[in-house]
Design a protein around this motif. Structure first.
Motif, PDB file in Angstrom:
ATOM      1  N   SER A  50       0.836  -1.197   0.000  1.00 37.55           N
ATOM      2  CA  SER A  50       0.000   0.000   0.000  1.00 37.55           C
ATOM      3  C   SER A  50       0.870   1.244   0.000  1.00 37.55           C
ATOM      4  CB  SER A  50      -0.915  -0.013   1.223  1.00 37.55           C
ATOM      5  OG  SER A  50      -0.150   0.155   2.400  1.00 37.55           O
ATOM      6  N   CYS A  51       0.235   2.405   0.078  1.00 33.98           N
ATOM      7  CA  CYS A  51       0.970   3.672  -0.052  1.00 33.98           C
ATOM      8  C   CYS A  51       2.143   3.777   0.916  1.00 33.98           C
ATOM      9  CB  CYS A  51       0.019   4.844   0.160  1.00 33.98           C
ATOM     10  SG  CYS A  51      -1.373   4.879  -0.986  1.00 33.98           S
ATOM     11  N   GLN A  54       5.694   2.852  -0.022  1.00 36.99           N
ATOM     12  CA  GLN A  54       6.563   3.762  -0.754  1.00 36.99           C
ATOM     13  C   GLN A  54       7.622   4.359   0.168  1.00 36.99           C
ATOM     14  OE1 GLN A  54       4.319   6.567  -3.283  1.00 36.99           O
ATOM     15  NE2 GLN A  54       2.619   5.107  -3.254  1.00 36.99           N
ATOM     16  N   ASN A  96       0.293   0.705  -6.412  1.00 33.26           N
ATOM     17  CA  ASN A  96      -0.043   0.293  -5.053  1.00 33.26           C
ATOM     18  C   ASN A  96      -0.796  -1.034  -5.042  1.00 33.26           C
ATOM     19  OD1 ASN A  96       0.970   2.680  -3.731  1.00 33.26           O
ATOM     20  ND2 ASN A  96      -0.776   3.770  -4.606  1.00 33.26           N
ATOM     21  N   TYR A  98      -2.831  -2.914  -2.434  1.00 33.83           N
ATOM     22  CA  TYR A  98      -3.413  -2.675  -1.119  1.00 33.83           C
ATOM     23  C   TYR A  98      -3.784  -3.950  -0.373  1.00 33.83           C
ATOM     24  CZ  TYR A  98      -3.942   2.172  -2.687  1.00 33.83           C
ATOM     25  OH  TYR A  98      -3.704   3.442  -3.154  1.00 33.83           O
ATOM     26  N   SER A 237       0.427  -1.257   7.125  1.00 37.08           N
ATOM     27  CA  SER A 237       0.431   0.195   7.002  1.00 37.08           C
ATOM     28  C   SER A 237      -0.226   0.832   8.223  1.00 37.08           C
ATOM     29  CB  SER A 237      -0.324   0.631   5.743  1.00 37.08           C
ATOM     30  OG  SER A 237      -0.532   2.023   5.752  1.00 37.08           O
ATOM     31  N   GLU A 341       4.167  13.556   2.266  1.00 39.85           N
ATOM     32  CA  GLU A 341       2.928  12.915   1.842  1.00 39.85           C
ATOM     33  C   GLU A 341       2.601  13.242   0.396  1.00 39.85           C
ATOM     34  OE1 GLU A 341      -0.261  10.324   2.666  1.00 39.85           O
ATOM     35  OE2 GLU A 341       1.610  10.793   3.699  1.00 39.85           O
ATOM     36  N   LEU A 344       3.815  10.916  -2.371  1.00 38.73           N
ATOM     37  CA  LEU A 344       3.263   9.582  -2.523  1.00 38.73           C
ATOM     38  C   LEU A 344       2.230   9.532  -3.641  1.00 38.73           C
ATOM     39  CD1 LEU A 344       2.700   8.395   1.156  1.00 38.73           C
ATOM     40  CD2 LEU A 344       4.746   8.194  -0.253  1.00 38.73           C
ATOM     41  N   CYS A 346      -1.066   7.671  -4.420  1.00 39.10           N
ATOM     42  CA  CYS A 346      -1.974   6.922  -3.560  1.00 39.10           C
ATOM     43  C   CYS A 346      -3.417   7.083  -4.018  1.00 39.10           C
ATOM     44  CB  CYS A 346      -1.818   7.386  -2.112  1.00 39.10           C
ATOM     45  SG  CYS A 346      -2.576   6.284  -0.914  1.00 39.10           S
ATOM     46  N   GLU A 348      -5.978   5.529  -2.814  1.00 43.90           N
ATOM     47  CA  GLU A 348      -6.891   5.523  -1.678  1.00 43.90           C
ATOM     48  C   GLU A 348      -7.090   6.916  -1.115  1.00 43.90           C
ATOM     49  OE1 GLU A 348      -8.492   4.187   2.325  1.00 43.90           O
ATOM     50  OE2 GLU A 348      -6.438   4.872   2.155  1.00 43.90           O
TER      51      GLU A 348
END
Length: 356
Positions: A50-51, A54, A96, A98, A237, A341, A344, A346, A348
């Motif tokens: 997931s994110c 990274q 990603n 997840y 995560s 942030e 990233l 992402c 989601e």
């Protein structure tokens, strides 16, 4: 008088909250993680997840670990631009991942001699690979371009798996959208990045403990069946869910998801020699390493928290990347956390735009 003995009499300091947390000393952080198998800076590592994964990929790469990198474009375009197109974010350009089901289906497709037809979404006359919709921000020019790019990608993943010794996989979600016709797990719902949501074509599923456990074991068994005896280093995560489609409050939905994932990791760590758990979740979200380490938005891990994760990881594996134990971090400024942030990719996080 008989002296009563307790099974807690001879436990070490790290077994008690007061001595392990309240009176914590930096060197005590090494006890957070006991590696089940040896990893060195020369171990060929594949990163995915997931994110938050990274952060792990970037930190391990920067610290000099042997993080495999296929489908790289860093030599011909600026790194920031390359990452916007899905390059150099993970060990390959899969975007990603997840859920454990996504990982299993990627490995299955990569190791299958007969290519599986891709799922294709459209938006504004452009075409997107529904299984990694963010790797081309503007989409592809044609369906054939999507098909060709996916075939090239799966060949790269197959080559990656041939070199990998350990898969560092970060579990992020239990909630997932499934393509009803093929049963394939999607990284996000259609209509978020591209495509259009149709309840007759896509349905929601929230994976259970037993399903996630089975998918991870199936991924390991699949690799072994191809002569690839990889070990898995699992993390969870620490980033809460952005949104939930369960109908429950986001707080309880997020707790369910993280509890299931953490429970699966704990069971595999205790019962299966091929799986080990590293406590990124605890380091960021709890007081065990001076946290919680979240920015003011209460979702984004601070850079100092991420540094603590890598420091404890390196210290536990006794590499040169961490010669001293990490200290309790100082909270960053909002600007620092926001910059980390913003880097990233992402899907989601995009769900925040749908909040009313």
């Amino acid at each position: 008088m008989t002296t009563m003995r307790s099974p807690y009499d001879d436990l070490p300091p790290q077994a008690f909250w007061r001595t392990a947390i309240v009176r914590q000393k930096p060197e005590a952080l090494a006890h957070l993680y006991h590696p089940k198998f040896d990893l060195t800076a020369n171990t060929a590592i594949m990163t995915a997840g997931s994110c938050f994964a990274q952060h792990i990929h970037r930190s391990l790469s920067t610290a000099g670990w042997h993080v495999l990198q296929h489908e790289s474009r860093a030599d011909i375009m600026p790194l920031k631009l390359a990452k916007q197109y899905g390059y150099d974010v993970y060990s390959a350009r899969y975007g990603n991942i997840y859920t454990a089901r996504q990982l299993l289906q990627l490995l299955t497709e990569a190791l299958n001699d007969t290519p599986t037809a891709p799922l294709i979404w459209q938006k504004d006359g452009r075409y997107y690979d529904a299984l990694r919709p963010s790797i081309e921000p503007e989409g592809f020019a044609s369906r054939d371009s999507v098909i060709h790019a996916r075939q090239e990608h799966l060949r790269a993943v197959r080559a990656l798996l041939q070199q990998t010794e350990c898969i560092v996989f970060t579990l992020g979600l239990t909630e997932c959208w499934i393509d009803s016709a093929t049963g394939r797990a999607l990284p996000t719902a259609p209509g978020t990045v591209a495509g259009d949501y149709d309840s007759s074509q896509t349905h929601f599923h929230n994976f259970t403990h037993s399903e996630v456990l089975a998918d991870l074991r199936a991924a390991r068994d699949l690799l072994k069946s191809h002569g690839l005896a990889h070990r898995f280093l699992l993390t969870v995560s620490p980033v809460p869910l952005t949104a939930t489609a369960t109908g429950n409050h986001i707080g309880t939905a997020s707790t369910y998801s993280k509890s299931v994932l953490r429970g699966v990791c704990g069971e595999l760590d205790q019962t299966d020699p091929d799986f080990s758990y590293f406590p990124s979740y605890e380091i960021i979200t709890t007081a065990v390493a001076g946290g919680p380490h979240f920015a003011k938005n209460m979702r984004s891990p601070t850079p100092e928290g991420v540094d603590a994760v890598l420091g404890i990881f390196a210290m536990s594996h006794a590499t040169d990347t961490a010669t001293t134990p990490p200290s309790v971090p100082v909270p960053p400024t909002d600007d620092t956390a926001a910059t980390e942030e913003d880097d990233l990719i992402c899907e989601e996080a995009l769900l925040e735009a749908f909040s009313k």
